[in-house]
Design an enzyme around this catalytic site. Structure first.
Site, short mmCIF file in Angstrom:
data_model
loop_
_atom_site.label_atom_id
_atom_site.label_comp_id
_atom_site.label_asym_id
_atom_site.label_seq_id
_atom_site.Cartn_x
_atom_site.Cartn_y
_atom_site.Cartn_z
N LYS A 149 31.80 0.74 -46.42
CA LYS A 149 30.44 0.90 -45.89
C LYS A 149 30.04 -0.25 -44.97
O LYS A 149 29.15 -0.11 -44.14
CB LYS A 149 29.45 1.07 -47.04
CG LYS A 149 29.63 2.43 -47.72
CD LYS A 149 28.53 2.76 -48.69
CE LYS A 149 28.70 4.18 -49.23
NZ LYS A 149 29.87 4.29 -50.13
C1 PLP Z 1 30.54 5.57 -50.37
C2 PLP Z 1 31.95 5.50 -50.80
C3 PLP Z 1 32.82 6.61 -50.70
C4 PLP Z 1 32.35 7.98 -50.21
O1 PLP Z 1 31.96 7.98 -48.88
P1 PLP Z 1 31.02 9.17 -48.33
O2 PLP Z 1 30.71 8.78 -46.94
O3 PLP Z 1 29.82 9.18 -49.24
O4 PLP Z 1 31.81 10.41 -48.42
C5 PLP Z 1 34.13 6.45 -51.07
N1 PLP Z 1 34.59 5.26 -51.55
C6 PLP Z 1 33.80 4.18 -51.67
C7 PLP Z 1 34.37 2.92 -52.21
C8 PLP Z 1 32.46 4.25 -51.30
O5 PLP Z 1 31.68 3.17 -51.43
#
Ligand code: PLP
Length: 459
Positions: free
Chosen positions: A110
């Site tokens: 993120k």
């Molecule tokens: C948020 C997240 C996901 C999922 O991503 P999306 O964009 O919600 O599909 C997968 N792995 C981790 C570690 C995350 O923080």
């Protein structure tokens, strides 16, 4: 390029306005009115570019209203915080390639989007002479990425609620050791759901919201998606012009939707998108059976994917319905009322032309971490392992399989230890967290207390 709503209820707007709007005012999601198809000559040039330079080339197509020099500067600062020269490197491990998205300040993917969004927010607020108080609730992981995205930024304060003593020690410290004056951590005496309910209550108080310039930093902001499109293209262009498949651990449909956009831009380089889910398999049922219906949230070893409503799903639905906003609005209203949507045979065929999907349970996730470690010596975090399991399931030996690694294994040490018998090594970024000073306000699970706290500390 202009932005439109999936529900058709707003006049087209520019990128800058779309970023500040977040959710479209008619309740829909914002999308660009066209998706550029990149010609072979351009792709050839892009192959030579660094991650930051490629980011600039990709994002400027979607953000023509930000002057090139300003955009370049925003991007440079966003990725200077990553501790790998390639920002998102691709490494071969066994039968697959791992796209490492965890070299940012909080060791999770993120950061790629939120480092960019934080700088864009600051830039736009300054331009408009505005300020923003960001309010959000976290179950542990996204909070720190949001905090690191806006720490020290002008014109922005951030208030993040987490459930007191119910997040992991490392997650708590990643948030509370950020001591910048604009960062406010609030530990709620209650659960994550309590925190989320408080945030919702406060956002629904429109008078309070306007008075304090409340903003959100959630996964539906278009600026986040566009920043994520970049690493798909960057990774796809590491393979001397051959097409690749991607396996993507998915929760909110955000990351995989960025892959869908990337594939439409460079279809000669991206073949298949594999949507991997944990036991919260709503999206797998959608792809495999044409059934999009709510289930109960199951708590798993990959908690950042423990999601039942996929907040970016509506964006894909709009394309599935040939960009008919009336149909999209109707479908979303019907889903809100009944908790389910069904798709006919022709639609299912279209869905499966875009995605393959597999749901991976916790036993398989643990076994994948163990087996992969044994075969390659490489340690996967549980989210990444869900994607790798799906990638191996659909592996075609002729085509490189790129599996997105969404978190560093040290962030989920317990699940990793269960699988391989030892905790992963702590990277330098988190090794000394215990020694750092921390700051946090503990409040009851009471919207009035949080409101009063924001009154006192907001901009
Ligand atoms: C948020 C997240 C996901 C999922 O991503 P999306 O964009 O919600 O599909 C997968 N792995 C981790 C570690 C995350 O923080």
């Amino acid at each position: 390029m202009k932005y439109i709503s999936t529900r058709g209820g707003i006049e087209p707007i520019g990128f800058k306005e779309a970023v500040l709007m977040g959710l479209a005012r008619d309740g829909g999601l914002l999308l660009p009115d066209t998706i550029p198809l990149i010609g072979a000559d351009t792709v050839e040039k892009w192959q030579e570019l660094s991650f930051a330079d490629l980011s600039h080339e990709v994002i400027r197509l979607f953000a023509p209203d930000i002057p090139a020099a300003d955009l370049r500067d925003i991007i440079r600062r966003s990725y200077a915080t990553f501790n790998h020269p390639q920002v998102t490197p691709v490494v071969r491990q066994g039968k697959v390639h791992i796209l490492e998205l965890f070299h940012g300040p909080t060791l999770a993917f993120k950061d790629v989007a939120l480092q960019f969004l934080g700088n864009v927010f600051e830039y736009l607020l300054k331009e408009n002479g505005q300020r923003m108080n960001i309010l959000g609730a976290t179950s542990g992981d996204t909070g720190s990425a949001a905090i690191y995205g806006v720490r020290g930024k002008e014109r922005i304060n951030i208030f993040i609620l987490h459930p007191h003593e119910r997040v992991s020690r490392i997650q708590e410290l990643q948030m509370t050791t950020v001591l910048d004056a604009n960062v406010f951590n609030i530990a709620i005496r209650g659960t994550f759901d309590d925190g989320q309910a408080i945030v919702k209550t406060i956002f629904n108080d429109l008078d309070f919201k306007d008075r304090h310039g409340l903003g959100a930093i959630n996964s539906i902001n278009w600026a986040r998606i566009v920043a994520q499109v970049v690493y798909y293209i960057y990774a796809a262009l590491r393979f001397n012009g051959s097409r690749v498949d991607f396996a993507v651990p998915t929760g909110n449909f955000g990351d995989i939707f960025a892959g869908y956009i990337a594939r439409r831009m460079v279809p000669e380089h991206i073949r298949r998108l594999i949507l991997a889910t944990n036991e919260n398999n709503l999206l797998t049922r959608f792809v495999v059976d044409g059934d999009y219906s709510l289930g109960k949230v199951v708590h798993t070893s990959s908690p950042s994917m423990d999601i039942q409503v996929a907040s970016n799903f509506e964006r894909f639905l709009f394309y599935l319905y040939d960009q008919e906003s009336g149909r999209t609005r109707q479908a979303m209203e019907s889903f809100a009322a009944s908790g389910s949507l069904a798709f006919d045979a022709a639609e299912q065929e279209k869905i499966r032309a875009n995605f393959l999907s597999l749901s991976v349970d916790q036993a398989e996730t643990k076994a994948t971490i163990a087996d992969f470690h044994q075969e390659t010596g490489y340690v996967l975090d549980p989210h990444t392992a869900v994607g790798v399991r799906a990638g191996l399931h659909f592996l075609d030996e002729q085509v490189p399989m790129v599996c997105l690694s969404t978190a560093h294994p040290a962030k989920f040490g317990e699940a990793v230890e269960e699988a391989i018998g030892r905790e992963p090594e702590l990277p330098a970024a988190v090794a000394d967290l215990e020694k750092r000073q921390s700051r946090c306000q503990i409040l009851d699970a009471d919207a009035d207390q949080v409101r009063a706290y924001i009154e006192e500390h907001g901009l």
